[in-house]
Design an enzyme around this catalytic site. Structure first.
Site, PDB file in Angstrom:
ATOM      1  CE1 TYR A 161      10.852 -20.295   0.917  1.00  0.00           C
ATOM      2  CE2 TYR A 161       9.578 -18.599   1.835  1.00  0.00           C
ATOM      3  CZ  TYR A 161       9.422 -19.608   1.026  1.00  0.00           C
ATOM      4  OH  TYR A 161       8.525 -19.940   0.004  1.00  0.00           O
ATOM      5  CD  GLU A 247     -12.693  -0.822  14.699  1.00  0.00           C
ATOM      6  OE1 GLU A 247     -13.650  -0.479  15.491  1.00  0.00           O
ATOM      7  OE2 GLU A 247     -13.085  -1.816  14.052  1.00  0.00           O
ATOM      8  CG  ASP A 299     -16.535   0.546  13.756  1.00  0.00           C
ATOM      9  OD1 ASP A 299     -16.194   1.875  13.469  1.00  0.00           O
ATOM     10  OD2 ASP A 299     -16.236  -0.172  12.742  1.00  0.00           O
TER      11      ASP A 299
END
Lengths: 418, 418
Positions: A161, A247, A299
């Site tokens: 920006y 996780e 997982d």
């Protein structure tokens, strides 16, 4: 107070099995004996891994290092003096920019990570192909100079920006920013352009962030947000025996609320899913300073393993910075495909893998970091053969605190990591 | 050290304009004079907003309140005694469940929020339509009883995994969980089922979380992660004059690194985008305990306003809990559509609105919470007429620290909030 709370009823078969597993867990010292051995190994490793320079590879390679603000200022100025000298010699205004393309990447087994070869591209100002990029490079060098001079940190979005007219879209300024990091031989965070952090940490850890003393053992259940600027982190101290890399935030919350780290001295860290750069740098820093093992709880699915691979190997497009972003020696504690049968995870908590999952699993089987570890290969083969996956939360089917009171202590006691 | 750092060159027109704006900013006391007035107004408000009961509405309504674990245990047991009594009367096993559908919702202008009317549905066990739901309700009541008895918190996902066979998919357990909160007349977080938090906080604030003393003025740049369980938050203390609610983490980081709160005593809070339940509850709690104004810094686009509306009005599907989740009196500090011209935001930092944006903007114009405030209507009209939007980061085009050193102080000094 509750009137029903005291009532007892006989245990069913499932509850008896849980109780039997629970009884296997010994005293804290015995649970930690295996971890202690792993910890001693970690402490015996050389104080730091070999650097690229020390390897004396036949092929010249390139890696970036962390530099402080003054060093970056010197590099920026040096690169502009080089350009000025070239102009004075009559050779024109041009930058030498290291190539970050796949063709210029190389896997170094001794380091167990990907680095850049030494090919460079010319970026002359007086060429319609590269003119815009040369201007953008100059502008970014100027902005980095300002940031380092003022000792402030901004995001990539902020940087974009400052000159939307020139950069046109953020991809262009982001891309040149990585080029500039490579050119100056320093990490992107050394340029004082940082990623927004998502990670949180609790446990046996104290450090100073921008001068403030942070005690992660006194951070409630929510934890401390991971510092976005690792160069403001100093005085890292800990009596933890290991780092538990988690996780998901649900598991993090369970362990934080149960103050798991009080019984089993550890630091608990999560990036809440896909790891961001700030959390990866922070983990790497903790590992290097404390020299304790990192155990991962993810997982039991290909995505969990993908996350491990990002921590361990990094991503291709930032391979020039892999030495600062990656923690190669992470142990896979759980939840592993073989745990599903071992811990009798109920059928209904095992989810069928999608075709996409299976494809990802098979791709992972071919990756070097998996093949380097036969135990990982076996686990992945169980996953793609059985075609089932499970989340960490599947352990909740045995009770909400099974994770912190049974599963993890037993895993630690048995040294069951690979 | 840098050799070029000291060199000066004459200012261009843009830089002169920035300097002129900067010169408008007076001493800290003068900057804070308007805020001080707003703060006094906030302190003069009644200690707490009117409750639904005190309004004596002709139509019976329902809202939930926060209850401690013992009160929830009592409620669970009472609801089961009621069911048992019904069975003994020969009227069968059935739950009375408040309806949460749109038809049973009502906007109460005195409270400026949506509440539930008193319609209830029967959920008999001996009916094929409701049999499964009655069983799930019983199971969830049992699980909530366990959580409150053990004084532990879990996520909705954990709850689902305790009985996947019964719940089948998470939507079913989530849905019944909201029913149970309504039935027991307490918030979902009182049931010890919490959302994972994304928010972070820094500034002039201390509190205890699960007994740990947290000082948010000593939290570095990363800040403290917002506590997921607000019932573990006690002893909230602050000498802040206002709460600065920030949409994005980039702006949060800028203000944290610049220690904005040291000069202008405030608490800086962000949910990093779409607000999560934990951050909304935390904001509400801060506002109620400290009774200081809340000033919001969001993007000048319809999405920024949507985020404000979630903080202020909540979402439809949790309207039964609006009194604990919503903070109605938030002031819109910036970035407002009228700021774009006022602060001469460069054309290239103003982005064209998409058709979807314009549609969202027009829909917002019709919402009661916007219409209640003519100044908001005017701003939104500027937005949908000019068809341009801008991010907070657009202010970086005037320099990285323009936000913290010029824009915000000037806004505060002029009392420029609506």
């Amino acid at each position: 107070m509750s009137k029903l709370a005291g009532k007892k009823r006989p245990l069913d078969a499932g509850e008896k099995a849980i109780l039997a597993t629970k009884k296997k867990i010994k005293g804290t010292d015995e649970v930690l004996a295996q971890v202690d051995k792993l910890c001693s190994l970690a402490k015996k490793e050389p104080a730091r891994a070999k650097t690229l320079a020390e390897l004396h590879l036949p092929q010249a390679c390139r890696e970036v290092i962390e530099k402080d603000a003054d060093a970056v200022l010197d590099e920026v100025e040096a690169s502009l003096y080089t350009v000025a000298a070239s102009i004075l010699r009559g050779e024109g205004f041009s930058y030498d920019v290291p190539l970050r393309t796949k063709g210029n990447q190389m896997y170094v087994p001794e380091l167990d990570r990907i680095v850049l070869k030494d090919a460079c591209g010319q970026r002359p100002f007086a060429n319609t192909q590269t003119n815009r990029k040369a201007v953008i490079t100059t502008r970014v060098l100027g902005l980095v100079h300002e940031l380092c001079r003022k000792r402030i940190h901004v995001t990539k979005r902020d940087l974009f920006y400052t000159d939307v007219k020139l950069f046109q879209d953020q991809l262009q300024s982001d891309n040149v920013l990585e080029d500039v990091a490579c050119m100056l031989g320093c990490t992107r965070s050394s340029l004082h352009v940082v990623a927004s952090e998502k990670g949180v940490v609790v446990g046996r850890l104290t450090f100073r962030e921008d001068g403030d003393l942070i005690n992660c053992q006194r951070m409630g259940v929510g934890g401390k947000a991971v510092p976005p600027n690792v160069d403001k982190v100093t005085e890292i101290r800990s009596d933890a025996m290991f780092i538990l890399l988690v996780e998901k935030d649900a598991a993090f919350m369970r362990l934080a609320e149960d103050r798991f780290y009080n019984t089993y001295p550890c630091i608990i860290l999560t990036a809440k899913g896909q790891p961001d750069v700030a959390t990866r740098i922070f983990l790497k820093r903790l590992r290097d300073v404390l020299r304790i093992p990192v155990l991962a709880l993810v997982d039991a699915d290909p995505y969990g393993l993908k996350i491990l691979s990002v921590y361990m190997k990094g991503s291709m497009n930032m391979s020039y910075d892999s030495s600062n972003l990656t923690t190669p020696d992470i142990k896979w504690l759980g939840v592993r495909p073989s745990d599903l049968d071992r811990f009798n995870i109920p059928e209904q908590c095992r989810l069928p893998m999608t075709d996409e999952d299976i494809k990802t699993g098979k791709r992972l089987l071919e990756e070097e970091f998996v093949q380097a570890n036969p135990a990982w290969v076996r686990e992945l083969e169980i996953m793609v053969t059985s075609k089932v996956k499970a989340e960490i939360q599947a352990l909740s089917s045995f009770g909400f605190q099974y994770l912190s009171q049974v599963y993890l202590p037993l895993k630690l006691q048995e040294g069951d990591w690979i």
